[in-house]
Write a protein that holds these residues in place. Structure first.
Motif, PDB file in Angstrom:
ATOM      1  N   ARG A   1     -14.789   2.488 -29.822  1.00  0.00           N
ATOM      2  CA  ARG A   1     -16.058   2.852 -29.549  1.00  0.00           C
ATOM      3  C   ARG A   1     -15.990   4.465 -29.534  1.00  0.00           C
ATOM      4  O   ARG A   1     -16.936   5.172 -29.817  1.00  0.00           O
ATOM      5  CB  ARG A   1     -16.802   2.148 -28.450  1.00  0.00           C
TER       6      ARG A   1
ATOM      7  N   SER B   1     -14.901   6.678 -32.508  1.00  0.00           N
ATOM      8  CA  SER B   1     -16.170   6.577 -33.474  1.00  0.00           C
ATOM      9  C   SER B   1     -16.856   7.498 -32.960  1.00  0.00           C
ATOM     10  O   SER B   1     -17.666   8.540 -33.775  1.00  0.00           O
ATOM     11  CB  SER B   1     -16.704   5.092 -33.709  1.00  0.00           C
ATOM     12  N   ARG B   2     -17.335   7.689 -31.625  1.00  0.00           N
ATOM     13  CA  ARG B   2     -18.307   8.571 -31.079  1.00  0.00           C
ATOM     14  C   ARG B   2     -17.773   9.902 -31.288  1.00  0.00           C
ATOM     15  O   ARG B   2     -18.468  10.849 -31.464  1.00  0.00           O
ATOM     16  CB  ARG B   2     -18.515   8.261 -29.608  1.00  0.00           C
TER      17      ARG B   2
ATOM     18  N   SER C   1     -11.109  -2.411 -27.938  1.00  0.00           N
ATOM     19  CA  SER C   1     -12.840  -2.085 -28.360  1.00  0.00           C
ATOM     20  C   SER C   1     -13.285  -0.798 -27.799  1.00  0.00           C
ATOM     21  O   SER C   1     -14.182  -0.256 -28.361  1.00  0.00           O
ATOM     22  CB  SER C   1     -13.169  -3.213 -28.075  1.00  0.00           C
ATOM     23  N   GLN C   2     -12.761  -0.488 -26.603  1.00  0.00           N
ATOM     24  CA  GLN C   2     -13.469   0.748 -25.971  1.00  0.00           C
ATOM     25  C   GLN C   2     -12.956   1.916 -26.509  1.00  0.00           C
ATOM     26  O   GLN C   2     -13.732   2.874 -26.873  1.00  0.00           O
ATOM     27  CB  GLN C   2     -12.955   0.707 -24.490  1.00  0.00           C
TER      28      GLN C   2
END
Length: 301
Positions: free
Chosen positions: A279, A282-283, A275-276
């Protein structure tokens, strides 16, 4: 712009256009010399920029290093003095007026050879300098680049002898230029930039592994606070941010080249939490891993 400068830029643009009949990066008979052509504005390309000199003859490009933006166009050049994870985007190009550039890669030993045979005045080595800079090419530098490019067509049999000499001349002109101290520092043992370069090599070779700042500080013979400060001065990033860029670039490469699950790739590049990873991916790239790769593969079809 002087008449001589205009003539040099025009000749180089014609030669690059002649030898690169399609978009992309083209190798040449001269080792470490590449010709670049793009006929459209491009998507940002994420990659590790190796030590190199790149001069633009037509169009414009923008490179992002950390939060630093470098924009350069006709007659200007960009130099990377160490390996740096960057994103680059051609921002001005068309089919009638393509982006045209010439790139020359170099090694620290080649810089040292030039320095050892030159009589440069003593310059400060303690203050670390940014490992990337943009400058305007003067007529004498352009003249050396033109003579190197002419070898591709006019005197290919002379390449083994003359190409290394012209390359040294180009590096000499850059070292004499307004930002030459940054290039010098990256190759001079004992300078802060040189020690940061060793840390960069370590991070690149162990990007998938966790490390403590104290370990890197010992490698550079600095305190943790000094390492953090000088690393950011050189790369525009902290060591952790630098590692993250490397991990995410490698993850994207693996996802494009292999039919691999995003979670598996996350573990391969060193993330413990999928999940990290999603994230941060995506950033950096604007979309979650699955959507980003689907979009990229669709663009290639």
């Amino acid at each position: 712009m002087s008449q001589r400068t205009h003539e040099h830029q025009d000749e180089l643009a014609r030669r690059i256009d002649r030898y690169s009949n399609k978009d992309g990066v083209h190798s040449t008979e001269i080792p470490s010399l590449f010709l670049i052509r793009e006929s459209v504005v491009t998507e940002p390309i994420f990659r590790v920029n190796e030590p190199s000199f790149c001069i633009v003859l037509q169009g414009q490009k923008e490179v992002l290093l950390g939060q630093d933006r470098f924009r350069y166009g006709p007659g200007s050049y960009i130099v990377a003095t160490v390996d740096l994870p960057v994103s680059g985007q051609v921002i001005q190009a068309s089919s009638h007026t393509p982006y045209l550039a010439l790139k020359l890669e170099f090694t620290s030993s080649e810089i040292l050879e030039v320095l050892n045979h030159s009589d440069f005045p003593a310059r400060p080595r303690k203050t670390a300098r940014r490992a990337m800079f943009v400058s305007q090419a003067d007529p004498s530098l352009l003249d050396a680049v033109v003579r190197l490019a002419r070898l591709l067509e006019d005197h290919s049999e002379d390449i083994p002898l003359l190409a290394p000499l012209y390359k040294k001349e180009i590096l000499y002109k850059v070292l004499k230029g307004p930002h030459g101290i940054a290039l010098e520092q990256a190759t001079m043992e004992g300078s802060h930039t040189y020690r940061i370069r060793d840390v960069i090599k370590y991070i690149m070779n162990h990007a998938d592994q966790n490390f403590r700042i104290g370990e890197l500080a010992s490698l550079a013979n600095m305190s943790p606070a000094s390492l953090h400060r000088h690393f950011k001065e050189v790369t525009a990033m902290s060591p952790i941010q630098f590692q993250k860029q490397l991990r995410l670039q490698e993850a994207r490469r693996l996802l494009i080249s292999q039919s691999t699950d995003a979670a598996d790739v996350a573990f391969q590049v060193g993330y413990e939490s999928p999940s990290q990873f999603s994230r941060e991916y995506s950033r950096m790239f604007g979309l979650p891993p699955r959507e980003d790769i689907k979009r990229l593969r669709g663009m290639d079809q």
